[in-house]
Design an enzyme around this catalytic site. Structure first.
Site, PDB file in Angstrom:
ATOM      1  N   LYS A  14       0.940  -1.174  -0.033  1.00 43.46           N
ATOM      2  CA  LYS A  14       0.027  -0.241   0.081  1.00 43.46           C
ATOM      3  C   LYS A  14       0.699   1.192  -0.063  1.00 43.46           C
ATOM      4  O   LYS A  14       0.476   2.275  -0.610  1.00 43.46           O
ATOM      5  CB  LYS A  14      -0.807  -0.019   1.287  1.00 43.46           C
ATOM      6  N   ARG A  89      -9.955   0.365   8.660  1.00 44.29           N
ATOM      7  CA  ARG A  89      -9.287  -0.866   8.879  1.00 44.29           C
ATOM      8  C   ARG A  89     -10.563  -1.585   9.624  1.00 44.29           C
ATOM      9  O   ARG A  89     -10.387  -3.011   9.898  1.00 44.29           O
ATOM     10  CB  ARG A  89      -8.351  -0.998   9.770  1.00 44.29           C
ATOM     11  N   ARG A 123      11.893  -5.401   4.628  1.00 50.92           N
ATOM     12  CA  ARG A 123      11.455  -3.976   4.446  1.00 50.92           C
ATOM     13  C   ARG A 123      12.495  -2.970   5.089  1.00 50.92           C
ATOM     14  O   ARG A 123      12.855  -3.233   6.169  1.00 50.92           O
ATOM     15  CB  ARG A 123      10.207  -3.869   4.905  1.00 50.92           C
ATOM     16  N   ARG A 155      11.021  -1.016  10.995  1.00 54.17           N
ATOM     17  CA  ARG A 155      10.025  -0.884  11.861  1.00 54.17           C
ATOM     18  C   ARG A 155      10.163  -1.813  13.238  1.00 54.17           C
ATOM     19  O   ARG A 155      10.448  -2.906  12.923  1.00 54.17           O
ATOM     20  CB  ARG A 155       8.692  -0.752  11.231  1.00 54.17           C
ATOM     21  N   ARG A 166      -0.624  -9.208  13.054  1.00 51.57           N
ATOM     22  CA  ARG A 166      -1.114  -8.212  12.074  1.00 51.57           C
ATOM     23  C   ARG A 166      -1.874  -8.975  11.251  1.00 51.57           C
ATOM     24  O   ARG A 166      -3.068  -8.462  10.790  1.00 51.57           O
ATOM     25  CB  ARG A 166       0.032  -7.390  11.709  1.00 51.57           C
TER      26      ARG A 166
HETATM   27  P1  AP5 Z   1       4.866  -1.491   1.888  1.00 53.88           P
HETATM   28  O1  AP5 Z   1       4.289  -0.804   0.876  1.00 53.88           O
HETATM   29  O2  AP5 Z   1       5.610  -1.038   2.961  1.00 53.88           O
HETATM   30  O3  AP5 Z   1       3.365  -2.411   2.386  1.00 53.88           O
HETATM   31  P2  AP5 Z   1       2.097  -1.802   3.043  1.00 53.88           P
HETATM   32  O4  AP5 Z   1       0.967  -2.514   2.474  1.00 53.88           O
HETATM   33  O5  AP5 Z   1       2.346  -0.358   3.109  1.00 53.88           O
HETATM   34  O6  AP5 Z   1       2.603  -2.529   4.420  1.00 53.88           O
HETATM   35  P3  AP5 Z   1       2.375  -2.056   5.930  1.00 53.88           P
HETATM   36  O7  AP5 Z   1       3.346  -3.011   6.992  1.00 53.88           O
HETATM   37  O8  AP5 Z   1       2.904  -0.358   5.906  1.00 53.88           O
HETATM   38  O9  AP5 Z   1       1.109  -2.102   6.094  1.00 53.88           O
HETATM   39  P4  AP5 Z   1       0.218  -2.340   7.638  1.00 53.88           P
HETATM   40  O10 AP5 Z   1      -0.978  -2.338   7.196  1.00 53.88           O
HETATM   41  O11 AP5 Z   1       0.618  -3.601   8.499  1.00 53.88           O
HETATM   42  O12 AP5 Z   1       1.133  -1.305   8.646  1.00 53.88           O
HETATM   43  P5  AP5 Z   1       0.619   0.181   8.974  1.00 53.88           P
HETATM   44  O13 AP5 Z   1       1.418   1.141   9.082  1.00 53.88           O
HETATM   45  O14 AP5 Z   1      -0.550   0.698   8.258  1.00 53.88           O
HETATM   46  O15 AP5 Z   1       5.596  -3.154   1.226  1.00 53.88           O
HETATM   47  C1  AP5 Z   1       6.013  -4.150   2.316  1.00 53.88           C
HETATM   48  C2  AP5 Z   1       7.610  -4.368   1.702  1.00 53.88           C
HETATM   49  O16 AP5 Z   1       7.250  -5.291   0.320  1.00 53.88           O
HETATM   50  C3  AP5 Z   1       8.271  -3.341   1.215  1.00 53.88           C
HETATM   51  O17 AP5 Z   1       9.714  -3.954   1.566  1.00 53.88           O
HETATM   52  C4  AP5 Z   1       8.243  -3.231  -0.177  1.00 53.88           C
HETATM   53  O18 AP5 Z   1       9.483  -2.911  -0.743  1.00 53.88           O
HETATM   54  C5  AP5 Z   1       7.929  -4.527  -0.553  1.00 53.88           C
HETATM   55  N1  AP5 Z   1       6.990  -4.781  -1.911  1.00 53.88           N
HETATM   56  C6  AP5 Z   1       6.087  -3.996  -2.017  1.00 53.88           C
HETATM   57  N2  AP5 Z   1       5.611  -4.244  -3.329  1.00 53.88           N
HETATM   58  C7  AP5 Z   1       6.011  -5.452  -3.643  1.00 53.88           C
HETATM   59  C8  AP5 Z   1       5.883  -6.089  -4.801  1.00 53.88           C
HETATM   60  N3  AP5 Z   1       5.006  -6.358  -5.828  1.00 53.88           N
HETATM   61  N4  AP5 Z   1       6.662  -7.452  -5.161  1.00 53.88           N
HETATM   62  C9  AP5 Z   1       7.721  -7.701  -3.989  1.00 53.88           C
HETATM   63  N5  AP5 Z   1       7.955  -6.794  -2.843  1.00 53.88           N
HETATM   64  C10 AP5 Z   1       7.116  -5.739  -2.746  1.00 53.88           C
HETATM   65  O19 AP5 Z   1      -0.044  -0.164  10.593  1.00 53.88           O
HETATM   66  C11 AP5 Z   1       0.880  -0.537  11.565  1.00 53.88           C
HETATM   67  C12 AP5 Z   1       0.204  -0.675  12.878  1.00 53.88           C
HETATM   68  O20 AP5 Z   1      -0.477   0.622  13.179  1.00 53.88           O
HETATM   69  C13 AP5 Z   1      -0.847  -1.697  12.989  1.00 53.88           C
HETATM   70  O21 AP5 Z   1      -0.690  -3.048  13.214  1.00 53.88           O
HETATM   71  C14 AP5 Z   1      -2.004  -1.064  13.901  1.00 53.88           C
HETATM   72  O22 AP5 Z   1      -1.752  -1.330  15.280  1.00 53.88           O
HETATM   73  C15 AP5 Z   1      -1.937   0.406  13.908  1.00 53.88           C
HETATM   74  N6  AP5 Z   1      -2.864   1.012  12.780  1.00 53.88           N
HETATM   75  C16 AP5 Z   1      -2.497   1.665  11.685  1.00 53.88           C
HETATM   76  N7  AP5 Z   1      -3.476   1.971  10.966  1.00 53.88           N
HETATM   77  C17 AP5 Z   1      -4.797   1.641  11.802  1.00 53.88           C
HETATM   78  C18 AP5 Z   1      -6.057   1.658  11.840  1.00 53.88           C
HETATM   79  N8  AP5 Z   1      -6.589   2.556  10.652  1.00 53.88           N
HETATM   80  N9  AP5 Z   1      -7.058   1.074  12.682  1.00 53.88           N
HETATM   81  C19 AP5 Z   1      -6.321   0.395  13.796  1.00 53.88           C
HETATM   82  N10 AP5 Z   1      -4.903   0.445  13.774  1.00 53.88           N
HETATM   83  C20 AP5 Z   1      -4.073   1.073  13.084  1.00 53.88           C
END
Ligand code: AP5
Length: 208
Positions: A14, A89, A123, A155, A166
């Site tokens: 994402k 979410r 990552r 992270r 997660r």
């Molecule tokens: P990346 O682009 O970083 O993936 P992402 O989908 O953004 O993953 P996140 O880990 O950021 O999502 P998340 O939902 O767990 O975390 P968030 O910060 O929102 O890509 C991942 C890796 O893959 C990278 O190394 C990239 O280079 C590689 N890659 C990408 N595309 C690829 C491809 N096609 N092929 C190969 N490799 C590829 O949330 C963190 C925490 O915050 C949650 O656990 C929760 O506690 C809290 N939180 C956040 N938002 C909320 C909410 N709305 N409600 C409640 N809690 C929340």
């Protein structure tokens, strides 16, 4: 123009895709994960509350998230809509969002569970400009990141055991949103188990 939601499991790409399609949509990326990490770093009350949930890979309570979002979308740069990354979410978050702004597209990046751990555990992010890399699939160029001040950041929640929690939270609490948005005719699914460029092309095709 209204707002866009980037939807998918942790590590689906994402954030990676948000950075790429921003130059076409001209909508600012609003990542609740980034906002929470900034609050944790700043030691605010929200950050202190959120940290215990984030450390174990659980979702932060809806009221905390909605407080952050309401403030963020009041800012000037959000006047024409935003690109939500990692929000909503839960169904209560989506219901509240529908009262705050018009959603035009929900772009779902589909990635099978078995790919998620390898993506997340490899990552890294540039601490200066925020560009996302992967040790194997998207390595930092030899001459450094585009901003020329690459500082490697990893992270705290990118460990194998936290990723599995997660992923569990995604399946239980977030994936039901797919049919919620499908019923409203807003949901577009793209195959995220492909090269990064191919996924970007598909997402832009949906938006056109
Ligand atoms: P990346 O682009 O970083 O993936 P992402 O989908 O953004 O993953 P996140 O880990 O950021 O999502 P998340 O939902 O767990 O975390 P968030 O910060 O929102 O890509 C991942 C890796 O893959 C990278 O190394 C990239 O280079 C590689 N890659 C990408 N595309 C690829 C491809 N096609 N092929 C190969 N490799 C590829 O949330 C963190 C925490 O915050 C949650 O656990 C929760 O506690 C809290 N939180 C956040 N938002 C909320 C909410 N709305 N409600 C409640 N809690 C929340």
């Amino acid at each position: 123009m209204g707002s866009i939601v980037l939807f998918g499991p942790p590590g689906a790409g994402k954030g990676t895709q948000a950075q790429r399609i921003m130059e076409y949509t001209h909508l600012p990326q609003v990542s609740t994960g980034d906002m929470l990490r900034a609050a944790v770093k700043a030691g605010t009350a929200i950050g202190l509350e959120a940290k215990s949930y984030m450390d174990r890979g659980a979702l932060v309570p809806d009221d905390v998230i909605l407080g952050l979002i309401k403030e963020r979308i009041e800012e000037d740069d959000a006047a024409n809509g935003v690109m939500f990354d990692g929000f909503p979410r839960t169904i209560p978050q989506a219901e509240a969002l529908s009262q705050l702004t018009e959603i035009t597209h929900v772009l779902a990046i589909d990635v099978p569970d078995e790919r998620i751990v390898e993506r997340i555990c490899g990552r890294s992010t540039c601490g200066t400009c925020g560009t996302v890399f992967h040790d194997v699939f998207n390595p930092v160029p030899e001459d450094g990141c585009g901003c020329s001040q690459y500082v490697e950041k990893r992270r705290a929640d990118d460990t194998e055991s936290t990723v599995l929690t997660r992923l569990g939270a995604y399946h239980e609490q977030t994936s039901p949103l797919a049919s919620w948005y499908e019923e409203r005719g807003l949901f577009h699914r793209v195959d995220g188990d492909r090269a990064i460029d191919e996924i970007t092309t598909d997402l832009l095709n949906v938006l056109q």
